[in-house]
Design a protein around this motif. Structure first.
Motif, PDB file in Angstrom:
ATOM      1  N   VAL A  94     -19.808  22.673 -10.991  1.00  0.00           N
ATOM      2  CA  VAL A  94     -18.681  23.539 -10.644  1.00  0.00           C
ATOM      3  C   VAL A  94     -18.614  23.672  -9.126  1.00  0.00           C
ATOM      4  O   VAL A  94     -19.639  23.869  -8.461  1.00  0.00           O
ATOM      5  CB  VAL A  94     -18.850  24.940 -11.289  1.00  0.00           C
ATOM      6  N   CYS A  95     -17.403  23.601  -8.591  1.00  0.00           N
ATOM      7  CA  CYS A  95     -17.194  23.745  -7.152  1.00  0.00           C
ATOM      8  C   CYS A  95     -16.318  24.974  -6.907  1.00  0.00           C
ATOM      9  O   CYS A  95     -15.263  25.119  -7.529  1.00  0.00           O
ATOM     10  CB  CYS A  95     -16.496  22.493  -6.615  1.00  0.00           C
ATOM     11  N   ASP A  96     -16.784  25.897  -6.035  1.00  0.00           N
ATOM     12  CA  ASP A  96     -15.993  27.114  -5.783  1.00  0.00           C
ATOM     13  C   ASP A  96     -14.984  26.869  -4.650  1.00  0.00           C
ATOM     14  O   ASP A  96     -14.986  25.792  -4.022  1.00  0.00           O
ATOM     15  CB  ASP A  96     -16.913  28.312  -5.515  1.00  0.00           C
ATOM     16  N   PRO A  97     -14.088  27.837  -4.358  1.00  0.00           N
ATOM     17  CA  PRO A  97     -13.048  27.614  -3.345  1.00  0.00           C
ATOM     18  C   PRO A  97     -13.585  27.259  -1.965  1.00  0.00           C
ATOM     19  O   PRO A  97     -12.883  26.656  -1.150  1.00  0.00           O
ATOM     20  CB  PRO A  97     -12.303  28.960  -3.304  1.00  0.00           C
ATOM     21  N   GLU A  98     -14.871  27.626  -1.660  1.00  0.00           N
ATOM     22  CA  GLU A  98     -15.457  27.293  -0.349  1.00  0.00           C
ATOM     23  C   GLU A  98     -16.070  25.894  -0.329  1.00  0.00           C
ATOM     24  O   GLU A  98     -16.669  25.480   0.673  1.00  0.00           O
ATOM     25  CB  GLU A  98     -16.540  28.313   0.033  1.00  0.00           C
ATOM     26  N   GLY A  99     -15.983  25.200  -1.479  1.00  0.00           N
ATOM     27  CA  GLY A  99     -16.520  23.840  -1.530  1.00  0.00           C
ATOM     28  C   GLY A  99     -17.991  23.756  -1.885  1.00  0.00           C
ATOM     29  O   GLY A  99     -18.594  22.673  -1.862  1.00  0.00           O
ATOM     30  N   GLN A 100     -18.626  24.891  -2.239  1.00  0.00           N
ATOM     31  CA  GLN A 100     -20.049  24.898  -2.619  1.00  0.00           C
ATOM     32  C   GLN A 100     -20.187  24.600  -4.119  1.00  0.00           C
ATOM     33  O   GLN A 100     -19.351  25.016  -4.922  1.00  0.00           O
ATOM     34  CB  GLN A 100     -20.671  26.256  -2.315  1.00  0.00           C
ATOM     35  N   ARG A 101     -21.270  23.894  -4.479  1.00  0.00           N
ATOM     36  CA  ARG A 101     -21.442  23.480  -5.883  1.00  0.00           C
ATOM     37  C   ARG A 101     -22.626  24.183  -6.550  1.00  0.00           C
ATOM     38  O   ARG A 101     -23.613  24.522  -5.907  1.00  0.00           O
ATOM     39  CB  ARG A 101     -21.648  21.964  -5.957  1.00  0.00           C
ATOM     40  N   LEU A 102     -22.486  24.317  -7.891  1.00  0.00           N
ATOM     41  CA  LEU A 102     -23.545  24.898  -8.737  1.00  0.00           C
ATOM     42  C   LEU A 102     -23.479  24.190 -10.082  1.00  0.00           C
ATOM     43  O   LEU A 102     -22.387  23.813 -10.544  1.00  0.00           O
ATOM     44  CB  LEU A 102     -23.316  26.405  -8.895  1.00  0.00           C
TER      45      LEU A 102
END
Length: 695
Positions: free
Chosen positions: A82-90
């Motif tokens: 999953v990628c959040d709006p800031e471009g960080q992944r989890l």
């Protein structure tokens, strides 16, 4: 409608099977659900940026699915990136999943997930999070309040409990509970009324202090914590008042006690004299003594018990001395015989392994009053045992007996003769030091005495903590010590090898010693041995006919062999602090310098490390008990998991000890001024009538 009487089967979705599951949690009526309080809360009211997450944190994230794939291993898992709006992944990791579930995670779909953050092979992960999939134009609203997490049981998940508690809360709006505390208490403590407090805890609103709720510092939690502590103190106060209304034989001072003390080869310590003075005064009153004597291992409780027994026996009364194990009961019998028979006081002995003829003889001596002192195990409270005139009950290591067992023995001394209606005095002893805060809460109906001084000449026991890899060296060192006249214990947690537990068993260890050192005089003792065999082996060890005793934790309490000065405890990481302290207390009972070695198998948990470090640093049982309280909690220390004692729903004796004095003082006031309200509280928290109105 009374919610205290409305059965849970009246709620939607509760049939007989569901009711059985709820009963396992102690939930039977609607009011029980209201007081089934959250353990903690999950915060789904906001979203966290992935960049700000830390391992161990519970959090809610939102983002776009960028990929999903299965790992190719024996236990395959589904990984969703999953990628959040800031471009960080989890990564979301699922070990248990179906084909249809896997197909849901399409690239480009929006997802919201809540769970515990962990470190994974390629960055942060959540394992089996709670999640929602949605489209951009149908974004679900965030929760407006914390989500409570309740104590649950197998087959009864959080979703089911939440639905039932929502139904109970709807009923609470229609049928509010009666207020159990006087208005003066609410004002002084600055706490809300009961119905408001329950609503806040089950359905906290956005303007509630969520941080305070997480810390159990919210006024609504304080309301219920104080009410629960107060109710517990009420039952203690009521029991104490009931005892003070009962009659007991007033037992005057004893000439024979002075004779015994003068004949002893040692002088009593100041602490022993102080405790004895309190007991002797209690026995002279016409109401039942209810005294708990705490004393660390080796502090000299047994001689105090013998002095109390002499005072009662000299007055023509009988004394029952009950111990939890045959080994300890037999040791008490030997001590009492040594001290009391020269004074002309006869003993009887009861345990589960007497032959039929011996048992008949002992029972007859007890019934006709020839035997003044009766020593035994739980066999003492069997129906066939009849006392002529039981005036004193002495219970050793009382937390090992259930409440009903203790009451059964107490009831045997209830005498009705003409106008006389008397109950026996009770002296309760424990070598398990209990922190004062906990003792006052758990045993508020008892007077407390502490023998806080060891006899002169006792040397502290040196304790070493060693890795299991040193086991062979430790065995060789032990044998060398035994060859120089030292006696030793080697304690193993199990009797025989187990597939489930990777622990050395007593039988295996004994065989290893026999094969490597055939000349070593060795005994093996464990719980499966017959009583006669146990007694014979213990007698041989006490007489120094054996050098080494390999044992399970059956020797934990009371065994007294002054010449034994070396103790090895294997798999020490598996045992609790109180048990380790009790086992170590089997040495250091004579003039020799004593040593204890704690063998552990790595890797150690943080709790395991803390326990072993505490044992290495101190011999003080009360310090150890305080640390045990921090590590394990009150229920484990008191043994109340089995005996129906302190099972608090929201109160925590360590966290809330600052409020204990307030609760104790309030209980005295409420019992005197508002017994009807005391009854309301008792039924609410403990579910039974106590008759406070008649106290």
């Amino acid at each position: 409608m009374q919610l205290a009487r409305q059965r849970l089967t009246s709620l939607k979705g509760v049939g007989d099977k569901q009711a059985e599951k709820l009963a396992r949690l102690g939930l039977h009526v609607v009011q029980d659900l209201l007081f089934h309080l959250p353990l903690r809360y999950q915060d789904k009211t906001r979203l966290h940026a992935i960049a700000q997450l830390l391992p161990g944190q519970e959090a809610q994230i939102e983002g776009e699915i960028v990929s999903q794939h299965l790992t190719q291993s024996r236990n395959s898992s589904l990984l969703v990136s999953v990628c959040d709006p800031e471009g960080q992944r989890l990564t979301l990791r699922f070990f248990h999943f179906g084909f249809r579930q896997a197909q849901q995670f399409k690239r480009g779909a929006r997802i919201r997930a809540f769970g515990e953050v962990r470190s994974g092979p390629k960055g942060l992960e959540m394992v089996h999070p709670v999640y929602q999939l949605f489209s951009e134009d149908k974004r679900p609203p965030l929760d407006t309040t914390l989500t409570p997490v309740y104590p649950s049981t197998e087959g009864l998940g959080q979703a089911s409990l939440l639905k039932l508690i929502r139904q109970a809360m709807a009923l609470l709006q229609q049928y509010p509970l009666p207020e159990g505390l006087p208005q003066a208490f609410l004002s002084t403590w600055q706490i809300p009324p009961i119905n408001q407090a329950l609503t806040t805890l089950h359905q906290p609103q956005p303007d509630d202090d969520l941080a305070a709720l997480k810390r159990f510092a919210h006024p609504a939690q304080k309301r219920l914590i104080l009410e629960e502590l107060l109710t517990h103190q009420l039952s203690m106060q009521w029991l104490r008042q009931q005892e003070q209304t009962r009659r007991a034989p007033a037992i005057g001072p004893s000439r024979l006690v002075n004779t015994l003390v003068a004949s002893l080869p040692f002088a009593l310590t100041g602490a022993q004299n102080r405790v004895w003075e309190a007991i002797s005064q209690d026995l002279q009153r016409p109401h039942p003594m209810q005294r708990l004597v705490q004393g660390d291992v080796g502090s000299g409780k047994t001689i105090i018990a013998a002095m109390a027994a002499i005072q009662a026996a000299e007055a023509g009364l009988q004394v029952a001395v009950m111990a939890p194990t045959e080994i300890l009961a037999e040791q008490h019998r030997n001590h009492f015989a040594e001290w009391l028979e020269p004074l002309g006081i006869e003993l009887a002995w009861l345990n589960g392994r007497l032959k039929a003829g011996e048992k008949r003889d002992q029972l007859a001596r007890i019934e006709n009053g020839d035997a003044r002192i009766v020593v035994g195990t739980h066999a003492l409270f069997q129906q066939e045992v009849t006392f002529a005139r039981l005036g004193l009950v002495i219970i050793d290591e009382q937390h090992r007996f259930g409440v009903h067992q203790r009451l059964a023995l107490h009831d045997k001394g209830h005498q009705k003769a003409g106008e006389e209606d008397t109950h026996p005095h009770q002296l309760i002893m424990t070598a398990t030091p209990i922190p004062r805060t906990l003792a006052m809460s758990a045993y508020g109906d008892l007077d407390l005495s502490v023998i806080d001084e060891l006899p002169p000449g006792r040397q502290p026991i040196d304790t070493a903590v060693l890795n299991q890899s040193k086991r062979e060296e430790v065995m060789a060192h032990l044998v060398a010590q035994c060859q120089q006249g030292v006696q030793a214990y080697w304690v193993c947690p199990l009797i025989e090898e187990s597939d489930q537990l990777d622990a050395q068993a007593a039988e295996v260890t004994a065989e290893q010693f026999r094969q490597q050192w055939p000349d070593l005089r060795l005994g093996l003792i464990h719980g499966r041995l017959k009583g006669d065999d146990k007694a014979r082996i213990m007698a041989d060890f006490q007489a120094h006919a054996l050098d080494l005793l390999v044992a399970t934790t059956v020797i934990e309490v009371g065994v007294n062999v002054p010449n034994a000065s070396l103790m090895i405890i294997e798999n020490a990481e598996r045992l609790g602090l109180a048990q380790l302290h009790q086992l170590r207390g089997r040495v250091g009972r004579g003039a020799k310098k004593s040593h204890c070695v704690l063998l552990y198998k790595p890797p150690l948990s943080e709790t395991g490390k803390a326990r072993l470090n505490i044992m290495r640093e101190t011999n003080d049982g009360f310090k150890i008990a305080e640390e045990d309280l921090k590590l394990r909690g009150p229920g484990e220390i008191l043994g109340t998991r089995q005996t129906g004692g302190l099972q608090f729903r929201i109160a925590d004796l360590e966290r809330d000890q600052a409020w204990l004095n307030q609760a104790r003082e309030a209980a005295v006031q409420l019992l005197a001024q508002a017994p009807d309200q005391a009854e309301v509280l008792h039924q609410r928290w403990l579910g039974e009538k106590m008759g406070y109105q008649h106290a």
